[in-house]
Motif scaffolding. Structure first.
Motif, PDB file in Angstrom:
ATOM      1  N   ASN A  30     -74.725  -1.749 -90.208  1.00  0.00           N
ATOM      2  CA  ASN A  30     -73.637  -0.769 -90.183  1.00  0.00           C
ATOM      3  C   ASN A  30     -73.753   0.171 -88.985  1.00  0.00           C
ATOM      4  OD1 ASN A  30     -72.358  -1.714 -92.511  1.00  0.00           O
ATOM      5  ND2 ASN A  30     -73.701  -0.514 -93.852  1.00  0.00           N
ATOM      6  N   ALA A  31     -75.014   0.578 -88.685  1.00  0.00           N
ATOM      7  CA  ALA A  31     -75.222   1.439 -87.517  1.00  0.00           C
ATOM      8  C   ALA A  31     -74.764   0.734 -86.240  1.00  0.00           C
ATOM      9  CB  ALA A  31     -76.696   1.828 -87.407  1.00  0.00           C
ATOM     10  N   LYS A  32     -75.130  -0.532 -86.116  1.00  0.00           N
ATOM     11  CA  LYS A  32     -74.760  -1.307 -84.930  1.00  0.00           C
ATOM     12  C   LYS A  32     -73.249  -1.512 -84.857  1.00  0.00           C
ATOM     13  CE  LYS A  32     -76.259  -5.411 -82.406  1.00  0.00           C
ATOM     14  NZ  LYS A  32     -77.127  -6.619 -82.440  1.00  0.00           N
ATOM     15  N   LYS A  66     -71.339   8.346 -86.545  1.00  0.00           N
ATOM     16  CA  LYS A  66     -71.624   7.522 -87.733  1.00  0.00           C
ATOM     17  C   LYS A  66     -72.795   6.580 -87.467  1.00  0.00           C
ATOM     18  CE  LYS A  66     -66.927   7.548 -89.649  1.00  0.00           C
ATOM     19  NZ  LYS A  66     -65.737   6.721 -89.998  1.00  0.00           N
ATOM     20  N   ALA A  67     -72.837   6.040 -86.248  1.00  0.00           N
ATOM     21  CA  ALA A  67     -73.953   5.155 -85.891  1.00  0.00           C
ATOM     22  C   ALA A  67     -75.265   5.915 -85.925  1.00  0.00           C
ATOM     23  CB  ALA A  67     -73.712   4.554 -84.512  1.00  0.00           C
ATOM     24  N   VAL A  68     -75.244   7.165 -85.421  1.00  0.00           N
ATOM     25  CA  VAL A  68     -76.454   7.994 -85.423  1.00  0.00           C
ATOM     26  C   VAL A  68     -76.919   8.247 -86.855  1.00  0.00           C
ATOM     27  CG1 VAL A  68     -77.298  10.337 -84.969  1.00  0.00           C
ATOM     28  CG2 VAL A  68     -76.051   9.086 -83.191  1.00  0.00           C
ATOM     29  N   GLU A  69     -75.996   8.568 -87.752  1.00  0.00           N
ATOM     30  CA  GLU A  69     -76.352   8.846 -89.153  1.00  0.00           C
ATOM     31  C   GLU A  69     -76.999   7.631 -89.813  1.00  0.00           C
ATOM     32  OE1 GLU A  69     -72.707  10.075 -90.872  1.00  0.00           O
ATOM     33  OE2 GLU A  69     -72.641  12.018 -89.809  1.00  0.00           O
ATOM     34  N   LYS A  70     -76.448   6.457 -89.587  1.00  0.00           N
ATOM     35  CA  LYS A  70     -77.013   5.238 -90.177  1.00  0.00           C
ATOM     36  C   LYS A  70     -78.388   4.929 -89.595  1.00  0.00           C
ATOM     37  CE  LYS A  70     -73.583   4.111 -92.910  1.00  0.00           C
ATOM     38  NZ  LYS A  70     -73.749   4.076 -94.390  1.00  0.00           N
ATOM     39  N   ASN A  93     -78.941   5.381 -77.015  1.00  0.00           N
ATOM     40  CA  ASN A  93     -77.671   5.050 -76.377  1.00  0.00           C
ATOM     41  C   ASN A  93     -76.510   5.868 -76.946  1.00  0.00           C
ATOM     42  OD1 ASN A  93     -79.000   3.154 -74.839  1.00  0.00           O
ATOM     43  ND2 ASN A  93     -78.432   1.408 -76.133  1.00  0.00           N
ATOM     44  N   ALA A  94     -76.494   6.016 -78.281  1.00  0.00           N
ATOM     45  CA  ALA A  94     -75.411   6.784 -78.913  1.00  0.00           C
ATOM     46  C   ALA A  94     -75.445   8.241 -78.461  1.00  0.00           C
ATOM     47  CB  ALA A  94     -75.523   6.686 -80.429  1.00  0.00           C
ATOM     48  N   TYR A  95     -76.646   8.833 -78.424  1.00  0.00           N
ATOM     49  CA  TYR A  95     -76.767  10.211 -77.938  1.00  0.00           C
ATOM     50  C   TYR A  95     -76.309  10.318 -76.478  1.00  0.00           C
ATOM     51  CZ  TYR A  95     -79.380  11.926 -82.022  1.00  0.00           C
ATOM     52  OH  TYR A  95     -79.751  12.327 -83.284  1.00  0.00           O
ATOM     53  N   TYR A  96     -76.674   9.322 -75.670  1.00  0.00           N
ATOM     54  CA  TYR A  96     -76.314   9.352 -74.251  1.00  0.00           C
ATOM     55  C   TYR A  96     -74.791   9.381 -74.090  1.00  0.00           C
ATOM     56  CZ  TYR A  96     -75.482   7.792 -69.492  1.00  0.00           C
ATOM     57  OH  TYR A  96     -75.021   7.689 -68.204  1.00  0.00           O
TER      58      TYR A  96
END
Length: 737
Positions: A30-32, A66-70, A93-96
């Motif tokens: 789900n995160a991916k 949402k990806a970060v949370e998962k 990558n998501a934070y970036y």
């Protein structure tokens, strides 16, 4: 019994473990999934941003969050799962992409520390590079890249490393190095990265004006069959590069084809602006003007319309020399879009035109001799000086009066003018009645009586109104009108208050500078500089103007003959100025010493005194010596010569006495100090003999005695002095309005 335990384990424990594995896999899955959605939105927003003139917020933030949370949930609940390094990379990558570079950097470093042999090590290192670049930590990013490039890399990794090396140089605005790195990335990267590398390579080639390489780069991208939005971007950039390469027809053809496709409608304003620029460069000014107007009409109050107005201003200024129309368009830029990238440039352009108009006006006033106070305005309409226009009465209501009596007289004067207007009305009415087929006699008589009564009243008012009141009234009316008109003109052109008509030399020089530096009109500038030199040879702006002449002929026009003539005149007329030193340096001449300069000045003074009999000019050159170099050996001699000229040729004994007195006190130890004392004694004796017939004081002639002893023009020291150089004649092609 043992078999029974295995069966129990298979029935109860194995499904439990399988469920746990499925749980953290689902969490990571789900995160991916959210990360991929966010990345797609981000790339779309980047493409839209590249084709938009207004900044927009980065896309994908919600999906990234949402990806970060998962991913954080996976790290918290399943810290020993085999997806931990995957989750750390995804978090970085998501934070970036969310712009949280420090958080991203921490996750990349955590991955490298906990999983030094992870398959994602290279991606984590490149993530660190991207974060340091975003944080403007150039050195740290460069160190990491150097370390990566020194180790073993696959072809794909090498292409990616070169790509981010190019990004680093691009951020540092080292575009040449960036272009080289992107070119290497094209050679090593896989096709998916080659598209982005090709666009970056072409863009950096544009920045270093290597337009032929940019054209090749964009055409290479188009061969890779990129996505539609990337393809359109490459085509627009290709048209721009072709334009700068001088291939206007091909660029115009490409842009017109793109504009004809409905799918490109979203970027039509941008392409029309580019098309207008191509048409203007090709020489189709009218076509460019029409295209800019189409942009304005279709996109009012936007960055596009602001850019179009700016383009129109440039065309009217540069191509049509219509400064009024250019000014109108430049003023519109900020009104259309205050935050336009062209707003500041348009404001400067408008200011230049205001200054041009103001300088022309004050110079015209200065040449007419209006050198005091405000610039006068010549009135061409005789009606404005008339007493009859009713509009005058409204304007004059604001006039103040010296007394109540004066105010009363003014009211009577106004009333008389009203009566005159009433008479005019009755005369017109009488003409209408008389012209009718059957004029009513009663009405005709009534109108005539009314006219007679008004005339009687008017005569009475004329007798009671003094002429002085009428004169004062009219004078104040003119003053008020002039004051209001001057205020209106300054409101129309705020630069008018920056110049004074009496500073004609300065204004001519500034107009020359404006023509040359701001409007790129060297011929017009030459004319202004020559005016300064010919009208004001002793002005402080004269040497600057002469140097400007030299610079234009030497650097712009490559006219060595005229440049040398200007240089000779500069070294002869203004040898000690900074401009003369610059001329010597440019021409590789030896710098004159102070002694050489003073001798040259003294020689000029003698030339004016003995040969040309221009005594005031001689005084000026002598004065330069003792005022600017009072410690020199020639200072007392120059001061003595000045006093002697005032005594014998300029009929100013008082000034001569003052100069002799100064010489006797400041230079008493010199021979000229002693001579000055003798002169003072002789002048005192001559003035005391008032009862005797006055005879002119015969001074010892410098021309026959002193010059034989120590003249700077003696044959033993040097040859005859060359005549003073004159400015090179104004040729026909220089006579520009």
């Amino acid at each position: 019994m043992q078999d029974k335990r295995k069966i129990i384990f298979s029935i109860f424990v194995f499904p439990l473990l399988l469920g746990i594995g499925c749980a953290y896999f689902n969490t990571f899955y789900n995160a991916k999934k959210y990360y991929q959605k966010g990345l797609a939105e981000y790339k779309k927003s980047q493409t839209e941003k590249s084709g938009s003139l207004s900044s927009s917020r980065m896309g994908g933030n919600t999906q990234f969050q949402k990806a970060v949370e998962k991913a954080l949930k996976l790290l918290e609940y399943y810290p020993k799962s085999r997806y931990v390094d995957d989750a750390l990379l995804l978090l970085g990558n998501a934070y970036y992409y969310q712009g949280e570079y420090l958080s991203a950097l921490r996750r990349y470093e955590e991955l490298l520390e906990k999983f030094p042999k992870s398959e994602f090590r290279f991606q984590a290192e490149m993530g660190r590079v991207k974060c340091h670049v975003a944080l403007r930590q150039w050195d740290l990013a460069e160190d990491i890249l150097s370390e990566i490039m020194s180790g073993p890399l696959s072809k794909k990794e090498k292409g990616e490393a070169y790509f981010y090396t190019g990004k680093l140089f691009e951020f540092k605005k080292e575009f040449t190095s960036a272009a080289e790195a992107f070119e290497k990335a094209l050679a090593w990267a896989e096709e998916s990265l080659q598209i982005e590398a090709g666009l970056a390579f072409g863009a950096n080639c544009d920045s270093i004006r290597a337009y032929d390489r940019a054209v090749k780069a964009f055409r290479h991208v188009l061969k890779l069959d990129p996505p539609p939005e990337v393809r359109l971007e490459a085509q627009i950039r290709l048209a721009e590069a072709l334009k700068y390469l001088g291939e206007y027809s091909e660029a115009i053809r490409l842009l017109e084809n793109l504009l004809g496709e409905e799918k490109n409608k979203s970027r039509a304003p941008e392409m029309r602006l580019e098309l207008a620029d191509c048409l203007a460069r090709k020489g189709d000014v009218e076509g460019a003007i029409l295209t800019y107007r189409d942009v304005i009409q279709a996109n009012p109050n936007t960055e596009y319309s602001a850019k179009a107005y700016y383009g129109l201003g440039i065309l009217y200024e540069k191509e049509k020399k219509d400064y009024e129309r250019a000014l109108e368009n430049f003023v519109q830029v900020k009104k259309q879009f205050a935050r336009s990238v062209k707003a500041d440039s348009a404001e400067l352009k408008a200011r230049d035109i205001f200054r041009l108009k103001a300088l022309r006006e004050v110079i015209s006033a200065g040449l007419r001799g209006e050198t005091k106070g405000d610039i006068s305005v010549e009135t061409t309409s005789s009606e404005e000086d008339s007493l009859f226009p009713p509009a005058r009465y409204i304007a004059l209501d604001s006039l103040w009066a010296d007394s109540l009596w004066f105010e009363d007289q003014i009211k009577q004067f106004k009333a008389r003018q009203m009566y005159i207007e009433e008479i005019d009305e009755y005369e017109m009415a009488l003409e209408d009645v008389e012209a009718s087929d059957d004029p009513p006699v009663k009405k005709l008589e009534e109108k005539r009586k009314q006219k007679e009564n008004i005339l009687k009243k008017l005569n009475l008012e004329r007798e009671t109104l003094p002429d002085s009141v009428q004169t004062a009234y009219l004078a104040r009316a003119r003053q008020e009108r002039e004051k209001n008109f001057q205020a209106m003109r300054r409101a129309e052109n705020p630069e008018l208050s920056s110049f004074k008509a009496e500073e004609l030399d300065k204004n001519l020089f500034l107009l020359g500078e404006l023509y040359f530096f701001r409007f790129s009109l060297p011929d017009s500038a030459l004319r202004q500089y020559r005016e300064v030199i010919s009208r004001f040879p002793n002005s402080p702006y004269a040497p600057q103007s002469l140097y400007s002449l030299f610079y234009i002929y030497h650097t712009v026009k490559k006219d060595s003959v005229r440049a040398d003539s200007c240089a000779q005149w500069m070294l002869s007329r203004y040898p000690t100025t900074p401009y003369a030193r610059t001329v010597r340096k440019v021409l590789g001449l030896q710098t004159a010493t102070m002694e050489d300069t003073l001798e040259e000045w003294f020689s000029k003074a003698e030339q004016y005194l003995f040969n040309e009999k221009k005594f005031e000019d001689a005084v000026q050159w002598y004065s330069r010596i003792y005022k600017n170099y009072p410690q020199s050996e020639l200072a007392p001699k120059a001061l003595y010569a000045t006093a002697w000229i005032y005594e014998n040729y300029l009929d100013s004994l008082q000034l001569a006495k003052a100069l002799y007195d100064t010489l006797s006190r400041k230079f008493e130890a010199t021979p000229y100090g002693e001579k000055a004392k003798q002169k003072l004694e002789g002048l005192k004796m001559a003035s005391s003999q008032t009862s005797l017939p006055k005879e002119p004081v015969q001074a010892e002639p410098i021309s026959e005695k002193e010059t034989k002893v120590d003249s700077l023009h003696s044959q033993e020291k040097r040859g005859a002095s060359p005549p003073l150089e004159v400015p090179p004649p104004l040729l026909k092609e220089d006579q520009v309005d």
